[in-house]
Design a protein around this motif. Sequence first.
Motif, PDB file in Angstrom:
ATOM      1  N   GLU A   1      -6.152 -13.092 -14.886  1.00 28.18           N
ATOM      2  CA  GLU A   1      -7.288 -12.233 -14.825  1.00 28.18           C
ATOM      3  C   GLU A   1      -8.789 -12.700 -14.753  1.00 28.18           C
ATOM      4  O   GLU A   1      -9.543 -11.857 -14.171  1.00 28.18           O
ATOM      5  CB  GLU A   1      -7.233 -11.247 -16.001  1.00 28.18           C
ATOM      6  CG  GLU A   1      -5.574 -10.530 -15.827  1.00 28.18           C
ATOM      7  CD  GLU A   1      -5.777  -9.635 -17.151  1.00 28.18           C
ATOM      8  OE1 GLU A   1      -4.701  -8.722 -17.229  1.00 28.18           O
ATOM      9  OE2 GLU A   1      -6.635  -9.416 -17.957  1.00 28.18           O
ATOM     10  N   ALA A   2      -8.982 -13.841 -15.012  1.00 27.44           N
ATOM     11  CA  ALA A   2     -10.232 -14.570 -15.028  1.00 27.44           C
ATOM     12  C   ALA A   2     -10.680 -14.756 -13.682  1.00 27.44           C
ATOM     13  O   ALA A   2     -11.779 -15.175 -13.455  1.00 27.44           O
ATOM     14  CB  ALA A   2     -10.279 -15.570 -15.817  1.00 27.44           C
ATOM     15  N   SER A   3      -9.791 -14.722 -12.661  1.00 26.28           N
ATOM     16  CA  SER A   3     -10.137 -15.006 -11.421  1.00 26.28           C
ATOM     17  C   SER A   3     -11.219 -14.172 -10.761  1.00 26.28           C
ATOM     18  O   SER A   3     -11.334 -12.817 -11.066  1.00 26.28           O
ATOM     19  CB  SER A   3      -8.972 -15.009 -10.381  1.00 26.28           C
ATOM     20  OG  SER A   3      -9.587 -15.177  -8.949  1.00 26.28           O
ATOM     21  N   ARG A   4     -12.444 -14.504  -9.956  1.00 24.84           N
ATOM     22  CA  ARG A   4     -13.436 -13.851  -9.499  1.00 24.84           C
ATOM     23  C   ARG A   4     -13.012 -13.010  -8.451  1.00 24.84           C
ATOM     24  O   ARG A   4     -13.380 -11.840  -8.274  1.00 24.84           O
ATOM     25  CB  ARG A   4     -14.305 -14.940  -8.984  1.00 24.84           C
ATOM     26  CG  ARG A   4     -15.385 -15.399 -10.035  1.00 24.84           C
ATOM     27  CD  ARG A   4     -16.154 -16.287  -9.498  1.00 24.84           C
ATOM     28  NE  ARG A   4     -15.706 -17.706  -9.130  1.00 24.84           N
ATOM     29  CZ  ARG A   4     -16.378 -18.521  -8.283  1.00 24.84           C
ATOM     30  NH1 ARG A   4     -17.822 -18.603  -8.254  1.00 24.84           N
ATOM     31  NH2 ARG A   4     -15.730 -19.665  -8.001  1.00 24.84           N
ATOM     32  N   ALA A   5     -11.843 -13.262  -7.852  1.00 25.78           N
ATOM     33  CA  ALA A   5     -11.457 -12.433  -6.905  1.00 25.78           C
ATOM     34  C   ALA A   5     -10.949 -11.200  -7.349  1.00 25.78           C
ATOM     35  O   ALA A   5     -11.228 -10.016  -6.795  1.00 25.78           O
ATOM     36  CB  ALA A   5     -10.302 -13.104  -6.147  1.00 25.78           C
ATOM     37  N   PHE A   6     -10.162 -11.223  -8.346  1.00 24.05           N
ATOM     38  CA  PHE A   6      -9.549 -10.057  -9.107  1.00 24.05           C
ATOM     39  C   PHE A   6     -10.466  -9.040  -9.593  1.00 24.05           C
ATOM     40  O   PHE A   6     -10.672  -8.043  -9.598  1.00 24.05           O
ATOM     41  CB  PHE A   6      -8.312 -10.410  -9.777  1.00 24.05           C
ATOM     42  CG  PHE A   6      -7.475 -11.405  -9.414  1.00 24.05           C
ATOM     43  CD1 PHE A   6      -6.690 -10.716  -7.933  1.00 24.05           C
ATOM     44  CD2 PHE A   6      -7.043 -12.362  -9.595  1.00 24.05           C
ATOM     45  CE1 PHE A   6      -5.491 -11.274  -7.552  1.00 24.05           C
ATOM     46  CE2 PHE A   6      -5.781 -13.320  -9.127  1.00 24.05           C
ATOM     47  CZ  PHE A   6      -5.235 -12.606  -7.876  1.00 24.05           C
ATOM     48  N   GLU A   7     -11.686  -9.756 -10.157  1.00 27.44           N
ATOM     49  CA  GLU A   7     -12.614  -9.165 -10.780  1.00 27.44           C
ATOM     50  C   GLU A   7     -13.320  -8.400  -9.920  1.00 27.44           C
ATOM     51  O   GLU A   7     -13.640  -6.954  -9.990  1.00 27.44           O
ATOM     52  CB  GLU A   7     -13.639 -10.229 -11.547  1.00 27.44           C
ATOM     53  CG  GLU A   7     -13.159 -10.704 -12.768  1.00 27.44           C
ATOM     54  CD  GLU A   7     -13.921 -11.885 -13.305  1.00 27.44           C
ATOM     55  OE1 GLU A   7     -14.948 -12.413 -12.619  1.00 27.44           O
ATOM     56  OE2 GLU A   7     -13.796 -12.367 -14.311  1.00 27.44           O
ATOM     57  N   VAL A   8     -13.967  -8.686  -8.553  1.00 26.02           N
ATOM     58  CA  VAL A   8     -14.545  -8.251  -7.750  1.00 26.02           C
ATOM     59  C   VAL A   8     -13.433  -6.956  -7.060  1.00 26.02           C
ATOM     60  O   VAL A   8     -14.124  -5.837  -6.969  1.00 26.02           O
ATOM     61  CB  VAL A   8     -14.591  -8.973  -6.559  1.00 26.02           C
ATOM     62  CG1 VAL A   8     -15.432  -8.319  -5.275  1.00 26.02           C
ATOM     63  CG2 VAL A   8     -15.495 -10.286  -6.983  1.00 26.02           C
ATOM     64  N   LEU A   9     -12.260  -7.116  -6.903  1.00 27.89           N
ATOM     65  CA  LEU A   9     -11.313  -6.099  -6.352  1.00 27.89           C
ATOM     66  C   LEU A   9     -11.161  -5.042  -7.185  1.00 27.89           C
ATOM     67  O   LEU A   9     -11.249  -3.747  -7.006  1.00 27.89           O
ATOM     68  CB  LEU A   9      -9.967  -6.875  -6.088  1.00 27.89           C
ATOM     69  CG  LEU A   9     -10.054  -7.559  -4.815  1.00 27.89           C
ATOM     70  CD1 LEU A   9      -8.664  -8.416  -4.513  1.00 27.89           C
ATOM     71  CD2 LEU A   9     -10.488  -6.901  -3.537  1.00 27.89           C
ATOM     72  N   GLU A  10     -11.088  -5.364  -8.656  1.00 29.17           N
ATOM     73  CA  GLU A  10     -10.816  -4.389  -9.776  1.00 29.17           C
ATOM     74  C   GLU A  10     -12.006  -3.528  -9.871  1.00 29.17           C
ATOM     75  O   GLU A  10     -12.077  -2.159 -10.065  1.00 29.17           O
ATOM     76  CB  GLU A  10     -10.152  -4.951 -10.976  1.00 29.17           C
ATOM     77  CG  GLU A  10      -8.832  -5.370 -10.724  1.00 29.17           C
ATOM     78  CD  GLU A  10      -8.650  -6.289 -12.111  1.00 29.17           C
ATOM     79  OE1 GLU A  10      -9.345  -6.447 -13.029  1.00 29.17           O
ATOM     80  OE2 GLU A  10      -7.040  -6.590 -12.201  1.00 29.17           O
ATOM     81  N   ASP A  11     -13.118  -4.220  -9.876  1.00 28.85           N
ATOM     82  CA  ASP A  11     -14.562  -3.372  -9.931  1.00 28.85           C
ATOM     83  C   ASP A  11     -14.682  -2.427  -8.814  1.00 28.85           C
ATOM     84  O   ASP A  11     -15.146  -1.243  -8.910  1.00 28.85           O
ATOM     85  CB  ASP A  11     -15.752  -4.430  -9.811  1.00 28.85           C
ATOM     86  CG  ASP A  11     -15.877  -4.904 -11.549  1.00 28.85           C
ATOM     87  OD1 ASP A  11     -15.359  -4.078 -12.240  1.00 28.85           O
ATOM     88  OD2 ASP A  11     -16.663  -5.963 -11.736  1.00 28.85           O
ATOM     89  N   ILE A  12     -14.438  -2.960  -7.516  1.00 30.09           N
ATOM     90  CA  ILE A  12     -14.532  -2.012  -6.473  1.00 30.09           C
ATOM     91  C   ILE A  12     -13.485  -0.836  -6.630  1.00 30.09           C
ATOM     92  O   ILE A  12     -14.014   0.314  -6.311  1.00 30.09           O
ATOM     93  CB  ILE A  12     -14.286  -2.660  -5.021  1.00 30.09           C
ATOM     94  CG1 ILE A  12     -15.248  -3.774  -4.933  1.00 30.09           C
ATOM     95  CG2 ILE A  12     -14.174  -1.770  -3.830  1.00 30.09           C
ATOM     96  CD1 ILE A  12     -15.093  -4.807  -3.633  1.00 30.09           C
ATOM     97  N   VAL A  13     -12.619  -0.943  -6.721  1.00 29.49           N
ATOM     98  CA  VAL A  13     -11.507  -0.003  -6.824  1.00 29.49           C
ATOM     99  C   VAL A  13     -11.820   0.963  -8.153  1.00 29.49           C
ATOM    100  O   VAL A  13     -11.725   2.356  -7.874  1.00 29.49           O
ATOM    101  CB  VAL A  13      -9.944  -0.739  -7.033  1.00 29.49           C
ATOM    102  CG1 VAL A  13      -9.117   0.491  -7.422  1.00 29.49           C
ATOM    103  CG2 VAL A  13      -9.443  -1.358  -5.983  1.00 29.49           C
ATOM    104  N   GLU A  14     -12.197   0.201  -9.026  1.00 34.80           N
ATOM    105  CA  GLU A  14     -12.644   1.266 -10.440  1.00 34.80           C
ATOM    106  C   GLU A  14     -13.808   2.104 -10.111  1.00 34.80           C
ATOM    107  O   GLU A  14     -13.834   3.519 -10.148  1.00 34.80           O
ATOM    108  CB  GLU A  14     -13.092   0.410 -11.539  1.00 34.80           C
ATOM    109  CG  GLU A  14     -13.245   1.449 -12.641  1.00 34.80           C
ATOM    110  CD  GLU A  14     -13.764   0.369 -13.862  1.00 34.80           C
ATOM    111  OE1 GLU A  14     -14.207   0.974 -15.103  1.00 34.80           O
ATOM    112  OE2 GLU A  14     -13.589  -0.923 -13.733  1.00 34.80           O
ATOM    113  N   HIS A  15     -14.732   1.737  -9.404  1.00 35.99           N
ATOM    114  CA  HIS A  15     -15.948   2.417  -8.905  1.00 35.99           C
ATOM    115  C   HIS A  15     -15.653   3.590  -7.920  1.00 35.99           C
ATOM    116  O   HIS A  15     -16.001   4.646  -8.179  1.00 35.99           O
ATOM    117  CB  HIS A  15     -17.018   1.608  -8.230  1.00 35.99           C
ATOM    118  CG  HIS A  15     -17.887   0.707  -9.112  1.00 35.99           C
ATOM    119  ND1 HIS A  15     -19.237   1.301  -9.388  1.00 35.99           N
ATOM    120  CD2 HIS A  15     -17.754  -0.267  -9.807  1.00 35.99           C
ATOM    121  CE1 HIS A  15     -19.908   0.426 -10.358  1.00 35.99           C
ATOM    122  NE2 HIS A  15     -18.838  -0.599 -10.711  1.00 35.99           N
TER     123      HIS A  15
END
Length: 598
Positions: free
Chosen positions: A80-94
């Motif tokens: 979960e610490a991967s930057r790729a998943f952080e960006v994707l999850e943030d985009i989807v959440e927004h």
Amino acid sequence: MEPQSESQVEADTKSNAFKTLISFYSNYLWNRLTTFFPFSPSNFLGKMSILYRQTSRKRQPTLPLPLPSYSSDSSVVITEASRAFEVLEDIVEHMFLNLHNIQKNLQFWQSRAEGSNSQTVYFMIFERGPQAFLNGTAQLLKDCLSERSAIEQLCQYASAHIFERIVVLTTLRCSLATFLAQVYMEVEKRGEELVKEPEKSLPSLLVTVNGFFSQLEASIGHIHAMRQIKSSVDGTYAFPLLFEKLPEVNQEESQWTDCEIRDSTNLIYQNLHKLDEYLSHVVAKHQKPSKITLHWIRYTCGAIGLSVCSIWLLKHSSLMGSPDLENWFHEAKYSTRSFFNDHVEQPLLSIRDELFETFRKRHKGMMDIEEVQLTSNSLHRMLLAFSEQTKGQKFPENASDQEMLEIVMARYEKELINPIQNLLSGELARGLLIQVQKLKLDIETAMLELEQILRANEINFAILAALPAFFLSFVVLMLIRAWFKQNQGSRAEGRGRVARRQRRLIIVEVEKRIMQYQIYVDQGLEKDAQSMLGLVLYSLDCLFHAVEGHATATGEWQCLKQDIINLAKPSLQTEYKLRITSRMVRMYDCLLPSPTRQ
């Protein structure tokens, strides 16, 4: 101006050279410091965005991404610490948060558009605040004086008012849904690559997402062209939506530097921030009226009534020299205490005493068994003596009272032939006294039985006395229960019948949008299909949040979560998705109909 001397020119030259040297070394030292210590503004923005994402994700998890690691047969573990998943999850959440805000306001305006003309006119005049009430009333009077159809004019204005908001919100929803679908399709396309080598796939993913932002900017930009000259919304399009673009990079290189990845990631967060600001501004102009605005007449009447009541109470208070309020207070206090004592305290104490002292000796009643026995023994002796004297024979002590009473009655009937003579010298007076004694025994026996009945029903009388208090308490509890269900159980996350119905309606909405998505795909309408896929994902996210709590309590969450994730996969065939939805409404307890309707 006087020409400068050579000494002044030389001094200015040395000063400029000194300033240039200081600027050069200061910039050099700043760059070296930022190299050793990651305190650059872009890195700081990245840390703040990551912190915001972590706090928001803890507050409300979203629909999981369609990655291979979410399947049950996958052995790959995602960090979960991967930057790729952080960006994707943030985009989807927004996207989900913005879609929810838009959908909430869009449903309100659609419900107003489906109303009748009278309901629309009522809304335009009475449910948009005091200013709209005054303007609407003035316009009605003006149209009436000008011999124009006032109601027709107001209906046309209301239709344009509502239609404009529906068009803008629908356009925004379609644009965000398309963007969300593109992200999900890209994630599913790069699934294996994102899971196995997330850091290597991040540069190309950022470039693709940047392209999606450009398409979203162009799609939302069409709203500006839709604005009419006589728009009912002022200042809605004060500033256009312009996203930041990624700089030109060498796409052939296998990896970017950490600085380039960090700057590109922060650029994505800047675009998300700009999108949130723009949508908050546009949606605020087209949002539904607040609850206070919708019911401002009720609140105004309530405030006026409260003011009048306060003035009336003030006139009868001791502040104005009137003892009425204090007298009413004491009377109300006395009445309340009397009601509580007569219908609550005393009945409950009586019930308690009756339950715990039923077999104890209580106060003396109207009639005792000993008194009745004395009367019965006296009557028996009188009958025995009368029978022995009349028959001239000895009767046993246990002779039946009924047999001896028959002898008395037979003799009494003979004596009545000559009543005056037998009253003075016969047995008529003695027979009358025996009958009086028999009547006394019957009355005492009946009174004893009646007292026993009353004592046996004391608890019933106590319950009847407490019924008003019980009824009042029941009514208060029912009102509290109805209010609680209206405010808490009406949401889809609840456990009541209304919540079950809403969850099943979400499933129906998912099925309808899945079939509409397949129709668009068959017709070759790619943009419409992507928009409908985004709406399917939004409905699944609503279902995800609605069933999580209930399904976790019943132990169904893991299976239900996997079914929802499968429905969110863009590549899964429509036939399989419809089979999943059909199984969900039949198998999972949180999606079954209410027991009273099965």
